[in-house]
Design a protein around this motif. Sequence first.
Motif, PDB file in Angstrom:
ATOM      1  N   SER A  34      55.511  33.750  48.009  1.00 34.95           N
ATOM      2  CA  SER A  34      55.405  34.263  46.640  1.00 34.95           C
ATOM      3  C   SER A  34      54.840  33.195  45.715  1.00 34.95           C
ATOM      4  N   MET A  35      53.918  33.614  44.847  1.00 35.92           N
ATOM      5  CA  MET A  35      53.254  32.698  43.923  1.00 35.92           C
ATOM      6  C   MET A  35      53.291  33.252  42.509  1.00 35.92           C
ATOM      7  N   THR A  36      53.649  32.396  41.561  1.00 36.88           N
ATOM      8  CA  THR A  36      53.619  32.743  40.148  1.00 36.88           C
ATOM      9  C   THR A  36      52.684  31.787  39.439  1.00 36.88           C
ATOM     10  N   TRP A  37      51.744  32.328  38.679  1.00 41.11           N
ATOM     11  CA  TRP A  37      50.752  31.545  37.957  1.00 41.11           C
ATOM     12  C   TRP A  37      51.008  31.704  36.465  1.00 41.11           C
ATOM     13  N   LEU A  38      51.244  30.610  35.776  1.00 40.92           N
ATOM     14  CA  LEU A  38      51.423  30.625  34.327  1.00 40.92           C
ATOM     15  C   LEU A  38      50.087  30.293  33.681  1.00 40.92           C
ATOM     16  N   VAL A  39      49.574  31.218  32.862  1.00 40.10           N
ATOM     17  CA  VAL A  39      48.226  31.060  32.312  1.00 40.10           C
ATOM     18  C   VAL A  39      48.250  31.221  30.795  1.00 40.10           C
ATOM     19  N   PRO A  40      47.310  30.562  30.078  1.00 42.19           N
ATOM     20  CA  PRO A  40      47.103  30.898  28.672  1.00 42.19           C
ATOM     21  C   PRO A  40      46.581  32.330  28.575  1.00 42.19           C
ATOM     22  N   ASP A  41      46.631  32.903  27.399  1.00 45.84           N
ATOM     23  CA  ASP A  41      46.166  34.272  27.209  1.00 45.84           C
ATOM     24  C   ASP A  41      44.751  34.426  27.769  1.00 45.84           C
ATOM     25  N   PHE A  42      44.486  35.567  28.402  1.00 46.18           N
ATOM     26  CA  PHE A  42      43.232  35.753  29.129  1.00 46.18           C
ATOM     27  C   PHE A  42      42.274  36.668  28.392  1.00 46.18           C
ATOM     28  N   SER A  43      40.995  36.525  28.748  1.00 46.14           N
ATOM     29  CA  SER A  43      39.957  37.468  28.318  1.00 46.14           C
ATOM     30  C   SER A  43      39.000  37.660  29.483  1.00 46.14           C
ATOM     31  N   ALA A  44      38.295  38.771  29.468  1.00 47.98           N
ATOM     32  CA  ALA A  44      37.416  39.117  30.591  1.00 47.98           C
ATOM     33  C   ALA A  44      36.272  38.136  30.756  1.00 47.98           C
ATOM     34  N   SER A  45      35.889  37.442  29.675  1.00 41.69           N
ATOM     35  CA  SER A  45      34.731  36.552  29.730  1.00 41.69           C
ATOM     36  C   SER A  45      35.106  35.102  30.059  1.00 41.69           C
ATOM     37  N   SER A  46      36.381  34.818  30.241  1.00 36.09           N
ATOM     38  CA  SER A  46      36.818  33.452  30.490  1.00 36.09           C
ATOM     39  C   SER A  46      36.548  33.047  31.929  1.00 36.09           C
ATOM     40  N   GLY A  47      35.656  32.058  32.107  1.00 33.99           N
ATOM     41  CA  GLY A  47      35.351  31.592  33.456  1.00 33.99           C
ATOM     42  C   GLY A  47      36.565  31.020  34.157  1.00 33.99           C
ATOM     43  N   GLY A  48      37.422  30.319  33.398  1.00 29.41           N
ATOM     44  CA  GLY A  48      38.628  29.763  33.996  1.00 29.41           C
ATOM     45  C   GLY A  48      39.550  30.831  34.537  1.00 29.41           C
ATOM     46  N   HIS A  49      39.732  31.917  33.778  1.00 25.88           N
ATOM     47  CA  HIS A  49      40.588  33.004  34.247  1.00 25.88           C
ATOM     48  C   HIS A  49      39.949  33.757  35.415  1.00 25.88           C
ATOM     49  N   ILE A  50      38.633  33.887  35.396  1.00 23.54           N
ATOM     50  CA  ILE A  50      37.952  34.530  36.521  1.00 23.54           C
ATOM     51  C   ILE A  50      38.250  33.770  37.810  1.00 23.54           C
ATOM     52  N   ASN A  51      38.188  32.441  37.758  1.00 21.76           N
ATOM     53  CA  ASN A  51      38.499  31.635  38.936  1.00 21.76           C
ATOM     54  C   ASN A  51      39.938  31.807  39.379  1.00 21.76           C
ATOM     55  N   ILE A  52      40.866  31.809  38.431  1.00 14.51           N
ATOM     56  CA  ILE A  52      42.281  31.970  38.757  1.00 14.51           C
ATOM     57  C   ILE A  52      42.514  33.305  39.451  1.00 14.51           C
ATOM     58  N   LEU A  53      42.002  34.385  38.850  1.00 18.00           N
ATOM     59  CA  LEU A  53      42.192  35.719  39.437  1.00 18.00           C
ATOM     60  C   LEU A  53      41.512  35.835  40.790  1.00 18.00           C
ATOM     61  N   ARG A  54      40.361  35.167  40.947  1.00 15.46           N
ATOM     62  CA  ARG A  54      39.671  35.184  42.235  1.00 15.46           C
ATOM     63  C   ARG A  54      40.562  34.594  43.326  1.00 15.46           C
ATOM     64  N   PHE A  55      41.152  33.429  43.058  1.00 15.93           N
ATOM     65  CA  PHE A  55      41.981  32.796  44.067  1.00 15.93           C
ATOM     66  C   PHE A  55      43.279  33.561  44.291  1.00 15.93           C
ATOM     67  N   MET A  56      43.844  34.151  43.259  1.00 14.11           N
ATOM     68  CA  MET A  56      45.041  34.969  43.443  1.00 14.11           C
ATOM     69  C   MET A  56      44.751  36.126  44.387  1.00 14.11           C
ATOM     70  N   ALA A  57      43.623  36.802  44.182  1.00 12.92           N
ATOM     71  CA  ALA A  57      43.274  37.945  45.029  1.00 12.92           C
ATOM     72  C   ALA A  57      43.013  37.512  46.465  1.00 12.92           C
ATOM     73  N   LEU A  58      42.300  36.398  46.645  1.00 10.15           N
ATOM     74  CA  LEU A  58      41.996  35.927  47.989  1.00 10.15           C
ATOM     75  C   LEU A  58      43.256  35.450  48.716  1.00 10.15           C
ATOM     76  N   LEU A  59      44.120  34.720  48.019  1.00 11.46           N
ATOM     77  CA  LEU A  59      45.349  34.237  48.643  1.00 11.46           C
ATOM     78  C   LEU A  59      46.291  35.385  48.980  1.00 11.46           C
ATOM     79  N   LYS A  60      46.246  36.428  48.193  1.00 10.84           N
ATOM     80  CA  LYS A  60      47.060  37.617  48.484  1.00 10.84           C
ATOM     81  C   LYS A  60      46.745  38.164  49.865  1.00 10.84           C
ATOM     82  N   GLY A  61      45.473  38.092  50.250  1.00 12.18           N
ATOM     83  CA  GLY A  61      45.063  38.574  51.566  1.00 12.18           C
ATOM     84  C   GLY A  61      45.166  37.540  52.664  1.00 12.18           C
ATOM     85  N   LEU A  62      45.641  36.345  52.327  1.00 11.08           N
ATOM     86  CA  LEU A  62      45.732  35.260  53.310  1.00 11.08           C
ATOM     87  C   LEU A  62      47.180  34.832  53.564  1.00 11.08           C
ATOM     88  N   GLY A  63      48.114  35.767  53.360  1.00  6.33           N
ATOM     89  CA  GLY A  63      49.504  35.474  53.686  1.00  6.33           C
ATOM     90  C   GLY A  63      50.380  35.096  52.510  1.00  6.33           C
TER      91      GLY A  63
END
Length: 369
Positions: A34-63
């Motif tokens: 189980s993983m919990t990520w604490l993030v500043p408020d997000f927006s769709a155009s934020s490159g930093g949040h895009i990276n965070i969500l990308r890794f969350m989705a990929l790690l979800k499928g990797l155990g």
Amino acid sequence: MQGKIDVFRHYETLLGEEQGHGIKISAENVPAGSMTWLVPDFSASSGGHINILRFMALLKGLGFPEQRLVVAEPHRWRSAAEAQAALNASFGDQGITVSLGARSIEPSQYLVATGWQTAYWVSKYRDAGCRLYFVQDFEPAFYAHGTEYALAENTYKLGLTGITAGSWLADKLRIDYGMRAIDFSFACDLDLYRPYGRRPNKTRHIFFYARPVTPRRCFEMGLLALKRVCDQMPDTAVIFAGWDVSGYQIPFHHLNAGTLAVSSLPELYSQCDVGLILSSTNLSLLPLEMAACGCPLVINRGPNASWLMSEEEVYYCDLEVDSIAETIMEALRNSEETAKRAALALRRAKRVSWKAEAEKISTFLREIG
């Protein structure tokens, strides 16, 4: 008294507070992986949040199936359901659960800080098996040398384990602050970023990633250099993208493309003869994305910016006006060498993948978890 600045409310919130009971984390009391990520408020155009969500989705499928996103204060959401709906609309429904406020963190095997404003909360939370820090840039450099610089820098001394965007950051955190850190490299979406056919054009085009609102992207220095290029090569025009630069005096042929939809970028990159990307801190994702579209690149030299691609693949310049201008003109005049470097950069972009980088991180998480 009304009208006074409340330093305490802002900064004491950033410094976080002790939470949790100090329970022993095991598969019996928290879900494995189980993983919990604490993030500043997000927006769709934020490159930093895009990276965070990308890794969350990929790690979800990797155990690591349970992925939770906690949005720290201050945020604009009236409810967790509203934030969840916005997240799914912006990034797709990846099965990631959203909650609001740092005080809503629940026990998990891994707890991850992201922006420096979240790190104090993570360091003070006791019911996590591993406390991590997803570091995408050297954030102290976003500020003048004052309170916020020091607060951001001090987060690297909290004992968190770093997961960094690139090797420069990992080396810096290890050497300067004694942090344990692993780095991931960059990749790009090859279904989106690919070469488009070049349209015939007598004018040569330079793409400039122009972000005057982001000082580390060195907009003013790039502007000075581009004027010298256009003065000496009058058949050249500059395309500014990344921000609206209509408020600036620009005395040469140019297009102010402003902030563009991501879907429109690959064809634009493909039509450019060279792309100029400057950064005084860590690289953005732009160089590899532009390389994947076949656009030759000029990037400033330095360990913060040259860790990703080699001298054989891109042109490097010093972070000074003369060097930037001369390197751009060299790239425009030496078409054979420039095409050779662009081809090698394109080949690199095709070889890397976000999934491979996530697999590297997943292996590391199992080692420390």
